[in-house]
Scaffold this motif. Structure first.
Motif, short mmCIF file in Angstrom:
data_model
loop_
_atom_site.label_atom_id
_atom_site.label_comp_id
_atom_site.label_asym_id
_atom_site.label_seq_id
_atom_site.Cartn_x
_atom_site.Cartn_y
_atom_site.Cartn_z
N GLU A 85 -78.98 15.83 72.66
CA GLU A 85 -78.64 16.12 74.05
C GLU A 85 -79.89 16.51 74.85
O GLU A 85 -80.05 16.11 76.00
N LYS A 143 -82.01 13.40 75.65
CA LYS A 143 -81.51 12.54 76.72
C LYS A 143 -82.00 13.00 78.08
O LYS A 143 -82.02 12.20 79.03
N ARG A 144 -82.41 14.25 78.19
CA ARG A 144 -82.99 14.74 79.44
C ARG A 144 -84.49 14.49 79.49
O ARG A 144 -85.10 14.54 80.55
N TYR A 178 -75.16 8.41 88.70
CA TYR A 178 -76.01 8.77 87.56
C TYR A 178 -76.62 10.16 87.73
O TYR A 178 -76.80 10.89 86.76
N TYR A 193 -76.33 14.27 85.35
CA TYR A 193 -77.33 15.28 85.00
C TYR A 193 -77.12 16.58 85.78
O TYR A 193 -78.01 17.42 85.87
N HIS A 240 -83.67 11.74 86.67
CA HIS A 240 -83.80 13.11 86.12
C HIS A 240 -85.25 13.44 85.75
O HIS A 240 -85.51 14.41 85.03
N PRO A 259 -87.69 11.94 83.75
CA PRO A 259 -87.97 12.02 82.31
C PRO A 259 -89.46 11.94 82.01
O PRO A 259 -90.24 11.40 82.80
#
Length: 317
Positions: A70, A73-74, A98, A102, A149, A151
């Motif tokens: 988890e 994924k961020r 999307y 988040y 988000h 990444p």
């Protein structure tokens, strides 16, 4: 940024990944190359937390990707090799959807989306429906979505598949801009000349194993001996056939020469030496009173290198 240690993935008796080890530095634009079934997509999905490994370790920015899926994924943005169907969704709504995954509110997403859509050259498509966009636009939108988000690592699996030349150029420019901004990017593609133009490092896979990896220039240098030296040479007072035999006999005696092949008027020499040793070979030819009018090794490109290393298999996935 990414460290993979002894990564193994089995599907029943089939070994998709076999003790894979790979290290990618922060800020690299890494090109994943390999024939269909080599294990590229499997590796990417494990890195992104979308697939469980059989054994081994994966670390993204120091975080254990296998134990903390988890959190990973961020840290990671993923662009798959297909674009899902989004009927009746506008581009702005697609980004909002999307972003909400988040935990972002609409105002935050709207602010981020404007910059991201500008980055991928889709600012004027904000109010268009997603399913009316061209394939190239959809792929660029997918990149913008994967960045919502912010990444640290962006993973793209065949993003240029099925795109026309113009769309591929636009995608390449987007990725080069992201790389210039300091993003770490992993991209797989079967369009090898484009990878060689934009990637800072590459890895070549076959049958679940990493055959070679490193900076593009280093990989080319390590495999330099695969590209033959082309020689045109003559011997005074000798007919063509006699001179060819004389030159070939001399070259076969050289320890770094492994193969000779005459074309109509050229000699192709498979030579395992570096630049200094190539210069020494040229001097040795002159010392034997062999007059050389041409002596060069063509620069290796990624496509020919890939075909030689993998035995000529095509990369389609």
């Amino acid at each position: 940024m990414l460290r993979i240690e002894n990564l193994t993935k089995k599907y029943g008796k089939f070994l998709a990944l076999d003790q894979l080890n790979l290290h990618i530095e922060k800020g690299e634009l890494f090109g994943f190359v390999g024939p269909n079934g080599a294990g590229k997509t499997t590796t990417m999905r494990i890195v992104c937390g979308l697939l469980k490994a059989t054994s081994g370790n994966v670390y993204v920015d120091g975080i254990d990707a296998i134990k903390n899926q988890e959190d990973i994924k961020r840290k990671v943005g993923y662009v798959p090799d297909f674009f899902g169907v989004y009927d009746n969704l506008k581009v702005s709504e697609y980004m909002e959807f999307y972003g909400s995954m988040y935990g972002m509110d609409k105002k935050t997403v709207d602010e981020l989306s404007k910059g991201l859509l500008e980055l991928v050259n889709l600012s004027d498509k904000e109010d268009e429906f997603v399913d009316t966009l061209s394939r190239g636009m959809k792929q660029r939108l997918c990149v913008a979505r994967a960045l919502i988000h912010n990444p640290d690592l962006l993973v793209l699996d065949e993003p240029n598949s099925g795109l026309d030349p113009r769309a591929r150029f636009e995608m390449k420019e987007v990725l080069k801009n992201l790389s210039a901004m300091g993003k770490t990017i992993i991209i797989s593609s079967h369009i090898l000349p484009e990878l060689s133009e934009m990637c800072t490092s590459i890895g070549i896979m076959e049958h679940g194993k990493l055959i070679t990896s490193g900076k593009v220039e280093e990989v080319m240098q390590r495999t330099q001996g695969l590209q033959p030296i082309k020689i045109k040479a003559y011997v005074e007072n000798m007919e063509k056939e006699e001179a060819q035999n004389y030159i070939a006999t001399f070259l076969k005696e050289q320890p770094l020469v492994s193969k000779l092949n005459y074309t109509e008027d050229e000699l192709l020499v498979t030579f395992g030496g570096d630049e200094k040793q190539s210069a020494e070979l040229l001097k040795a030819l002159f010392d034997k009173h062999i007059m050389v009018s041409q002596f060069y090794r063509e620069k290796e490109d990624l496509e020919s290198l890939f075909l030689k290393i993998t035995g000529g298999q095509n990369d389609e996935a």
